[in-house]
Motif scaffolding. Structure first.
Motif: not given
Length: 135
Positions: A55-56, A68-71, A73, A95
């Motif tokens: 997850y993540g 990360i959420s559609g973008k 890193r 991150y």
């Protein structure tokens, strides 16, 4: 499900309970499962083949970059470099320096524990004995 005449779409979701003997996965992980030839229990109908992503920690399969959420890193890091950080030095989550998920297991992270507590067990013969909603 898609309707041809009016071009409408209804998304549908299905939950599967999979057997994870090593308890390596947590809620939210992306996994590969397969149907068991015979159900282990009333709910457990599949078994875990492999954990694809934690997850993540999603990786784009084409580019191999972390997402990360559609973008990507690296796009987020470029944006942070371009706009800088706050004057007090705070800001911009790193991150790469973040600890692994589950490092606070037992302290603040309770995702490894069973989330449902059975409050009442009906005796055999009772109308709600094998009712999955009532047990």
């Amino acid at each position: 499900m898609v309707g041809d005449k009016y071009e409408y779409y209804f998304s549908s979701h299905k939950n599967f309970f999979a057997y994870d003997p090593e308890e390596q996965c947590k809620v939210g992980d992306i996994v590969l499962i397969k149907k068991l030839p015979e159900n282990r229990t009333k709910l457990i109908t599949h078994s875990l083949i492999k954990q694809v992503y934690k997850y993540g920690d999603v990786t784009d399969p084409i580019t191999g970059k972390k997402v990360i959420s559609g973008k990507y890193r690296d796009q987020i890091m470029e944006r942070d470099e371009m706009f800088g950080v706050a004057e007090d030095g705070s800001g911009g989550f790193d991150y790469n320096e973040a600890p692994e998920r589950g490092w606070q297991e037992g302290r603040k992270d309770f995702s490894h524990k069973v989330g449902y507590k059975k409050w009442h067990e009906f005796e055999p013969g009772h109308p709600l004995h094998n009712d999955p909603v009532a047990s």
